[in-house]
Design a protein around this motif. Structure first.
Motif, mmCIF file in Angstrom:
data_model
loop_
_atom_site.group_PDB
_atom_site.id
_atom_site.type_symbol
_atom_site.label_atom_id
_atom_site.label_comp_id
_atom_site.label_asym_id
_atom_site.label_seq_id
_atom_site.Cartn_x
_atom_site.Cartn_y
_atom_site.Cartn_z
ATOM 1 N N MET A 2 0.534 5.645 0.609
ATOM 2 C CA MET A 2 -0.103 6.946 0.635
ATOM 3 C C MET A 2 0.650 7.775 -0.393
ATOM 4 O O MET A 2 1.862 7.584 -0.578
ATOM 5 C CB MET A 2 0.028 7.592 2.012
ATOM 6 C CG MET A 2 -0.522 6.686 3.140
ATOM 7 S SD MET A 2 -0.858 7.546 4.703
ATOM 8 C CE MET A 2 0.803 8.038 5.187
ATOM 9 N N GLU A 6 5.704 14.204 12.785
ATOM 10 C CA GLU A 6 7.075 13.722 12.661
ATOM 11 C C GLU A 6 7.376 13.010 11.343
ATOM 12 O O GLU A 6 8.531 12.662 11.079
ATOM 13 C CB GLU A 6 7.388 12.784 13.840
ATOM 14 C CG GLU A 6 7.124 13.461 15.187
ATOM 15 C CD GLU A 6 7.649 12.644 16.350
ATOM 16 O OE1 GLU A 6 8.416 11.688 16.119
ATOM 17 O OE2 GLU A 6 7.274 12.972 17.497
ATOM 18 N N GLY A 7 6.337 12.756 10.545
ATOM 19 C CA GLY A 7 6.577 12.093 9.259
ATOM 20 C C GLY A 7 7.085 10.668 9.385
ATOM 21 O O GLY A 7 7.793 10.159 8.509
ATOM 22 N N ARG A 8 6.715 10.016 10.457
ATOM 23 C CA ARG A 8 7.188 8.646 10.718
ATOM 24 C C ARG A 8 6.070 7.797 11.341
ATOM 25 O O ARG A 8 5.116 8.324 11.873
ATOM 26 C CB ARG A 8 8.337 8.678 11.741
ATOM 27 C CG ARG A 8 9.646 9.137 11.190
ATOM 28 C CD ARG A 8 10.812 8.625 12.054
ATOM 29 N NE ARG A 8 12.064 8.734 11.329
ATOM 30 C CZ ARG A 8 12.493 7.826 10.431
ATOM 31 N NH1 ARG A 8 11.791 6.750 10.181
ATOM 32 N NH2 ARG A 8 13.641 8.011 9.812
ATOM 33 N N TRP A 9 6.287 6.511 11.280
ATOM 34 C CA TRP A 9 5.399 5.588 11.976
ATOM 35 C C TRP A 9 5.471 5.853 13.476
ATOM 36 O O TRP A 9 6.534 6.168 14.006
ATOM 37 C CB TRP A 9 5.820 4.141 11.719
ATOM 38 C CG TRP A 9 5.463 3.652 10.343
ATOM 39 C CD1 TRP A 9 6.202 3.791 9.213
ATOM 40 C CD2 TRP A 9 4.278 2.944 9.979
ATOM 41 N NE1 TRP A 9 5.561 3.221 8.152
ATOM 42 C CE2 TRP A 9 4.371 2.680 8.586
ATOM 43 C CE3 TRP A 9 3.147 2.500 10.684
ATOM 44 C CZ2 TRP A 9 3.369 2.003 7.896
ATOM 45 C CZ3 TRP A 9 2.161 1.813 9.997
ATOM 46 C CH2 TRP A 9 2.272 1.580 8.616
ATOM 47 N N GLN A 19 0.854 -1.184 0.000
ATOM 48 C CA GLN A 19 0.000 0.000 0.000
ATOM 49 C C GLN A 19 0.889 1.232 0.000
ATOM 50 O O GLN A 19 2.043 1.170 0.420
ATOM 51 C CB GLN A 19 -0.940 0.034 1.201
ATOM 52 C CG GLN A 19 -0.289 0.227 2.553
ATOM 53 C CD GLN A 19 -1.294 0.521 3.663
ATOM 54 O OE1 GLN A 19 -2.284 1.210 3.449
ATOM 55 N NE2 GLN A 19 -1.038 -0.007 4.850
ATOM 56 N N GLY A 61 11.334 3.890 5.690
ATOM 57 C CA GLY A 61 10.275 4.271 6.634
ATOM 58 C C GLY A 61 9.913 5.741 6.572
ATOM 59 O O GLY A 61 9.482 6.327 7.569
ATOM 60 N N ARG A 62 10.083 6.355 5.406
ATOM 61 C CA ARG A 62 9.828 7.793 5.244
ATOM 62 C C ARG A 62 9.206 8.065 3.884
ATOM 63 O O ARG A 62 9.305 7.264 2.972
ATOM 64 C CB ARG A 62 11.160 8.569 5.269
ATOM 65 C CG ARG A 62 11.763 8.721 6.634
ATOM 66 C CD ARG A 62 12.656 9.953 6.672
ATOM 67 N NE ARG A 62 12.917 10.363 8.038
ATOM 68 C CZ ARG A 62 12.113 11.133 8.756
ATOM 69 N NH1 ARG A 62 11.003 11.601 8.241
ATOM 70 N NH2 ARG A 62 12.419 11.453 9.999
ATOM 71 N N MET A 97 0.863 5.391 10.606
ATOM 72 C CA MET A 97 1.596 6.384 9.819
ATOM 73 C C MET A 97 0.509 7.199 9.132
ATOM 74 O O MET A 97 -0.274 6.646 8.358
ATOM 75 C CB MET A 97 2.472 5.649 8.799
ATOM 76 C CG MET A 97 3.089 6.526 7.735
ATOM 77 S SD MET A 97 4.508 7.490 8.389
ATOM 78 C CE MET A 97 4.447 8.924 7.313
ATOM 79 N N ALA A 98 0.454 8.492 9.439
ATOM 80 C CA ALA A 98 -0.725 9.252 9.019
ATOM 81 C C ALA A 98 -0.418 10.532 8.268
ATOM 82 O O ALA A 98 0.719 11.031 8.263
ATOM 83 C CB ALA A 98 -1.577 9.578 10.239
ATOM 84 N N GLU A 99 -1.445 11.042 7.655
ATOM 85 C CA GLU A 99 -1.463 12.339 6.988
ATOM 86 C C GLU A 99 -2.771 13.011 7.349
ATOM 87 O O GLU A 99 -3.839 12.394 7.235
ATOM 88 C CB GLU A 99 -1.501 12.131 5.481
ATOM 89 C CG GLU A 99 -0.211 12.215 4.762
ATOM 90 C CD GLU A 99 -0.505 12.494 3.299
ATOM 91 O OE1 GLU A 99 0.059 13.452 2.758
ATOM 92 O OE2 GLU A 99 -1.324 11.766 2.720
ATOM 93 N N ILE A 100 -2.702 14.237 7.732
ATOM 94 C CA ILE A 100 -3.901 14.968 8.146
ATOM 95 C C ILE A 100 -3.875 16.288 7.393
ATOM 96 O O ILE A 100 -2.837 16.952 7.356
ATOM 97 C CB ILE A 100 -3.867 15.250 9.667
ATOM 98 C CG1 ILE A 100 -3.613 13.934 10.433
ATOM 99 C CG2 ILE A 100 -5.139 15.912 10.139
ATOM 100 C CD1 ILE A 100 -3.266 14.124 11.901
ATOM 101 N N MET A 123 -4.430 14.455 -2.112
ATOM 102 C CA MET A 123 -4.004 13.336 -1.270
ATOM 103 C C MET A 123 -4.469 12.041 -1.946
ATOM 104 O O MET A 123 -5.500 12.032 -2.617
ATOM 105 C CB MET A 123 -4.713 13.472 0.074
ATOM 106 C CG MET A 123 -4.245 12.566 1.181
ATOM 107 S SD MET A 123 -5.381 12.668 2.620
ATOM 108 C CE MET A 123 -4.424 13.673 3.751
ATOM 109 N N MET A 143 -2.054 4.668 7.416
ATOM 110 C CA MET A 143 -1.723 3.263 7.260
ATOM 111 C C MET A 143 -1.572 2.747 8.684
ATOM 112 O O MET A 143 -1.132 3.491 9.573
ATOM 113 C CB MET A 143 -0.409 3.107 6.494
ATOM 114 C CG MET A 143 -0.435 3.808 5.128
ATOM 115 S SD MET A 143 0.865 3.261 3.958
ATOM 116 C CE MET A 143 2.348 3.814 4.809
ATOM 117 N N GLN A 180 -5.742 10.388 6.580
ATOM 118 C CA GLN A 180 -5.613 8.961 6.268
ATOM 119 C C GLN A 180 -4.502 8.387 7.127
ATOM 120 O O GLN A 180 -3.622 9.119 7.589
ATOM 121 C CB GLN A 180 -5.318 8.736 4.782
ATOM 122 C CG GLN A 180 -3.957 9.185 4.302
ATOM 123 C CD GLN A 180 -3.636 8.681 2.879
ATOM 124 O OE1 GLN A 180 -4.002 7.564 2.518
ATOM 125 N NE2 GLN A 180 -2.966 9.513 2.094
#
Ligand SMILES: NC(=O)C1=CN([C@@H]2O[C@H](COP(=O)(O)OP(=O)(O)OC[C@H]3O[C@@H](n4cnc5c(N)ncnc54)[C@H](O)[C@@H]3O)[C@@H](O)[C@H]2O)C=CC1
Ligand SMILES: NC(=O)C1=CN([C@@H]2O[C@H](COP(=O)(O)OP(=O)(O)OC[C@H]3O[C@@H](n4cnc5c(N)ncnc54)[C@H](O)[C@@H]3O)[C@@H](O)[C@H]2O)C=CC1
Ligand SMILES: NC(=O)C1=CN([C@@H]2O[C@H](COP(=O)(O)OP(=O)(O)OC[C@H]3O[C@@H](n4cnc5c(N)ncnc54)[C@H](O)[C@@H]3O)[C@@H](O)[C@H]2O)C=CC1
Ligand SMILES: NC(=O)C1=CN([C@@H]2O[C@H](COP(=O)(O)OP(=O)(O)OC[C@H]3O[C@@H](n4cnc5c(N)ncnc54)[C@H](O)[C@@H]3O)[C@@H](O)[C@H]2O)C=CC1
Lengths: 367, 367, 367, 367
Positions: free
Chosen positions: C230, D358-361, C228, C359-360, D206-209, C238, D230, D228
């Motif tokens: 994003m 933080e742009g990370r999991w 998957q 991981g980024r 791991m998200a985006e808002i 998005m 993951m 969203q």
């Protein structure tokens, strides 16, 4: 806010549904009249007592006669078998009390005629329980048609199909006896009512009625499993209806498809929160049936939920029905559908029986 | 691999479809006989020449007579109007050539009877063009029913509804004249054939046929816009069919729903790669109509694509049809559906016309 | 009408599909160039001979080298495994022949870059095989978006999900080795291409790639079952994509949902003849997703069938692709999607691999 | 049958829903405790008085403090904005009264933690209002998964998407301020709860808002329009969720799709009476997603209706919720979902905010 004592006869499938509806309707609709679950009657005092406790009625009646006569019962809801409808109606009329009766309107056309004569003769507020036409979707369909959105109707197809009796191994219970309990007597009235409401009066019908499984568990079956009729509406539209209790796989196939000169409408109660509308306008390339999810923009939806697509259910139809009954009582006049509308439905079913007997088209109008 | 010269009469809607089919069928099905697009005929030599160039035929014929007589034409495909079917068939029979004819089988029941007599009398390999029954989904439906998956059939409902003539403002062209071009003549044969294939022979019918728009653009309309019929199958099943060219919103509503004692099947050509199957077995809580996507597990799918759910389309049906015609020629015997099967379809339509005239149920069997 | 000799390398899933397409395309589209099935190559001369006979090629090649070099082969179609794409492309370029290559563009991003350099450097007409974007429905979706029907895109969701490897008991064949054969390598390119075509270039991605079943039948699995990501498009939208070969129940879930400020679009390849469009205009009460059935009003539909709703299928996409390849050759310029478009797709997949490793979020643009 | 006095704080969207629910629940479920609509509080005494009259409460409270303290109020329902949840909870705890709180659990994670500490510390019966998981369909989905019907979960996809704020011209009201009112704060909790209930605890996200429309009507927007994430479940399953209030066309897109090694489940609240189940067993040719219509065979359906396919609606979920709250009180122990379950949901949302920053999991577990 005026309280009104409700008496319900029957505590089965529909008796309970009406009890819940009257418990909830005031909160949902902020009705002028506020129902009080006063009394319930059933086939025995003991079962009435059980229902009273279970549904929250103030009291149980020893008999429907006692319920109708009770001074704290201001309005009567008949949710007992069709054979009881006429006699109870007569008692309610005698007591001068508004009466709501579950479909069908009595066990026969003669019963229905007598019931209409009784309530209309005495000016008693009355209503018949065609709940499915009250979903926001079907109310909206009615409005769209009335406003001309689909133009002149050219074709109406209706079904009421379920499969609760599809398995031939199921025994021949009371369901297997009496015209009122057959597919045409029990299931058809809802869809015939929808046809009349959506496409107008029916002029003639040509029907077939049949018992698919003549015996069940060795015992004879005394009524019909399915029936179909071609019909012609007074506005000239051609139509067809099908009713079945042996329609394997169908759980609540109250389905209609209506073609018009400018558009079309499709609906299936199994997905009661969607109405499908086609409009023959705009570029050909972007035409299509639109799945309209019911919401606050549709009739009687908002009181149940502020969000569109969140959906109403079966019980909510009965709450809408209760609201209308209270409103009818409040206004002192019968609102649609009244007993006479139930009789109009029975006449179509009766014409179907004549057609089956004679193998010819029959008038569905009063003689 | 033996080559066979194909001659197609007509280069319109279906003439082109058969041309494409014969161009592709060998690659798709690795057929024993390999078609060569030898010759095309049309209403004029000029249009035949245009079609030949456009579709890739070796030659154009001056007339269908020339085509049928041509020594390099080994088999004849009739894709010209119904009025021409009989005469061409007779010529093909005289020339001893296998003949494929588009539905309907001639312009009248008399034509159809003469066509069957001609081919069967002379032992000529023949086929009729009922392509829709050839989708992997509908072939599979047929197999499921034959294998008893849904038990005894209790109800068959079929429709063939489109809306190409729904707009009353459309002019009264050739489409508006001649029974063969009306809804019952033009659309019904496919679904009647499906009914016979899926539910078996039809014993009796009771029909209504009507012209919804009697005039179009001021001119009179000479054939029907829609028709319905109740029907009774020989196996005892009740049924209904509806045909319309004014069904606003429907584009290719070749729809059937079949109820049985053990299950049910639903299909709509508008989503031709899904077959809906209900089986009345297993726990009640997990029963439901299953959307089966066609794939390699279904008849005639794999040669088009190795992946399930990838889907076949309209043109692929004609390719399957071409495969069967080539196979019939190869085996030297007519494969289903042959002319006689087309005649059986016409008989049902003809019974519907009689029923309409007399207002009574009619036999759909040969007298 | 000029003939052109087609040479196809590979006679498996896609080799056959292209053979059928080139057999049919002239009849369907009346193309300026008319393909002649000249030669087929496969992994052995014997299998090539079998394919030649089965699909109707004039000749079989002993090797792809012989095919590319053959003077009667005017254009080359690569339908062999990804590892062969680069070398064949180089040979075709050397021979100055137009080349069509199945997705993905080579077995690695390095291969893809070399392929683009080769064809663009030499000015060779080239195309990449993203067939799913060619359905009438998806072409129309693209047009609707380009015309602003749904406004600015705010969200793109894509899936390519199948279940051919869902059963963990299936053995670890060639499918289980090599990135190009994993979910991201094999399935993702189609949907990534759709994303780029429908919503524009992708700026950055953040991904997860996993092997759900690390062993199959005791043997280790060397590539991914699902992935998957994003993503963020250059236009600011998005997005999210998901790819899986273990998506139990999904057969051809090439699905996209695109939200815009004025409307939305939904599509699922499993019902490839329906496009769902919502327009946020008109009265709230009649808004809804419209099921648009493809028909003559949509791109590239009419040549397959004159009737709307009759439907196209998988093979028809390949025929449309063949038409474009012939047209590109005729015009002497690569048409979309060309190798460079295939490379753009590979870059997104490659960025996903980097993202998984680090991981980024990663840039999906050329460095 | 013991009466219990219910006090509801808030008479808006949810305050009314709970009032209706408590009016109806006894009749529907024959509960051991019978609610009495004792008191309602709102932002002013005047509005409380209006709500009391409209919904049928015995009395209106001058303030929520008065309501909580009132001796005839035995249990408190919080249906006021998130900012009020903590303080009211503390008061209810102090008064020793069971408390039901609408989602989300307070306006922040700190609030939520304090609320859990308060109720659990004092042993107060508590519940949080995740109603959507209570439909018969979603309860049944949960049961199917627990029983292993779809095997090990390999993929979970969830959405909660609506379009009430899709139009950028809508003004920046209170909805446009405060994290608790954004898409992640307001819509996400329901679906996160579903994810936890159906697929188990979430380990990392791991998200985006994002705020799609940073200004509305010239005013700045202070919270997010969509988000969203993951996610990785503790059982190893991969997942993804999406939340949006600008998803044009979606009205109540509470959607989940769950793939397992043996089957798959799909659900969309917009058709809340259908659950789609695929089982990877039986012959390939008859596999497919089954549309299961809810009925008496499914959890909590029968009390609403004896007929399958007749359907429940939004309000019915709240009635089921009320039944559970009464049951919890009756048993003297919190039933799922309790405050602590609401906090688990908030933790996932909070991890998403950290991930975005933080742009990370990020871990979604308590630190
Ligand atoms: N609108 C709708 O959706 C439906 C309407 N109905 C209609 O509702 C009516 C009742 O049907 P159900 O509730 O299904 O039946 P049911 O068998 O579930 O309940 C019938 C009730 O009537 C009571 N009863 C029977 N004889 C009585 C008597 N002489 N005096 C007092 N009570 C008596 C029984 O004790 C029982 O409580 C019928 O007219 C039926 O057609 C039934 C089901 C659905
Ligand atoms: N199976 C299916 O799905 C369909 C079947 N049909 C059937 O196919 C047949 C043809 O219909 P369409 O292709 O729609 O018609 P069309 O009008 O598109 O084409 C008819 C063709 O016949 C040719 N033609 C007419 N008279 C001729 C003559 N005397 N000699 C030689 N050629 C002549 C015309 O030049 C034209 O090329 C009809 O029987 C029709 O019912 C039509 C459409 C769909
Ligand atoms: N566009 C689409 O929908 C699809 C595209 N593909 C793509 O098509 C390509 C081929 O895949 P499939 O047809 O599925 O494979 P396949 O395994 O079915 O067929 C491969 C063919 O290539 C031939 N081949 C292998 N090595 C060769 C060599 N060195 N020289 C000559 N021929 C050789 C084999 O003999 C065989 O005929 C791949 O790039 C694949 O990703 C595959 C399936 C679907
Ligand atoms: N479970 C679900 O499906 C939904 C849950 N909610 C949740 O329900 C809660 C309430 O939301 P809505 O009903 O939509 O809000 P609303 O704005 O419709 O109603 C809020 C009510 O709270 C009252 N109120 C506000 N401040 C108060 C105070 N200090 N003291 C007493 N009463 C006060 C107002 O007078 C009003 O009656 C929120 O937590 C929200 O997230 C909201 C909608 C749907």
């Amino acid at each position: 806010m005026t309280e009104i004592g409700i008496g319900i006869i029957g505590g089965g499938y529909m008796g309970k549904a009406h009890a819940v509806a009257h418990a909830a309707v005031g909160a949902v609709f902020d009705t002028a009249l506020r129902p009080r679950l006063e009394m319930v009657a059933a086939s025995s005092p003991a079962s009435a007592a059980r229902y009273a406790k279970s549904f929250g009625f103030a009291r149980a009646a020893d008999s429907w006669q006692a319920l109708v006569a009770d001074p704290r019962v201001d309005a009567v809801v008949i949710a007992s078998p069709p054979e009881t409808h006429l006699e109870i109606t007569r008692a309610a009329v005698a007591a001068g009390k508004p009466v709501f009766c579950e479909k069908p309107l009595g066990a026969s056309i003669a019963d229905g005629e007598a019931m209409v004569a009784a309530v209309d003769g005495a000016g008693i507020v009355n209503m018949i329980g065609f709940n499915y036409i009250r979903t926001p979707a079907s109310q909206f369909a009615r409005r769209l048609i009335a406003e001309g959105t689909i133009g002149e109707i050219t074709w109406f197809r209706g079904e009421h199909v379920e499969d609760f009796y599809a398995d031939p191994a199921l025994p021949a219970t009371w369901r297997a006896t009496g015209d009122a309990n057959g597919a045409l007597g029990d299931l058809a009235p809802h869809m015939i009512n929808a046809a009349l409401a959506l496409a107008g009066p029916i002029r003639t019908v040509m029907a077939e009625i049949e018992t698919v499984h003549p015996t069940r568990g060795g015992d004879p079956v005394g009524n019909d499993d399915q029936a179909q009729m071609m019909c012609r509406f007074e506005n000239g539209a051609m139509g067809h209806m099908f009713f079945s209790r042996v329609a394997t796989g169908r759980k609540m196939g109250y389905i209609y498809e209506i073609n018009g000169t400018k558009g079309a409408i499709r609906f299936n109660q199994e997905d009661q929160n969607s109405l499908w509308l086609y409009e023959a306008s705009g570029p050909e390339a972007t035409r299509g049936f639109r799945q309209i999810l019911t919401g606050p923009a549709h009739p009687d939806y908002l009181p149940f939920c502020q969000g569109p697509g969140h959906g109403t259910g079966y019980q909510d139809q009965i709450i809408i029905e209760a609201r209308d009954f209270l409103q009818a009582i409040h206004e002192g006049r019968s609102l649609w559908p009244a007993f006479r509308d139930g009789l109009a439905v029975s006449r179509v079913a009766e014409a179907a029986r004549r057609s089956q007997a004679e193998g010819r088209w029959q008038s569905a109008q009063p003689h």
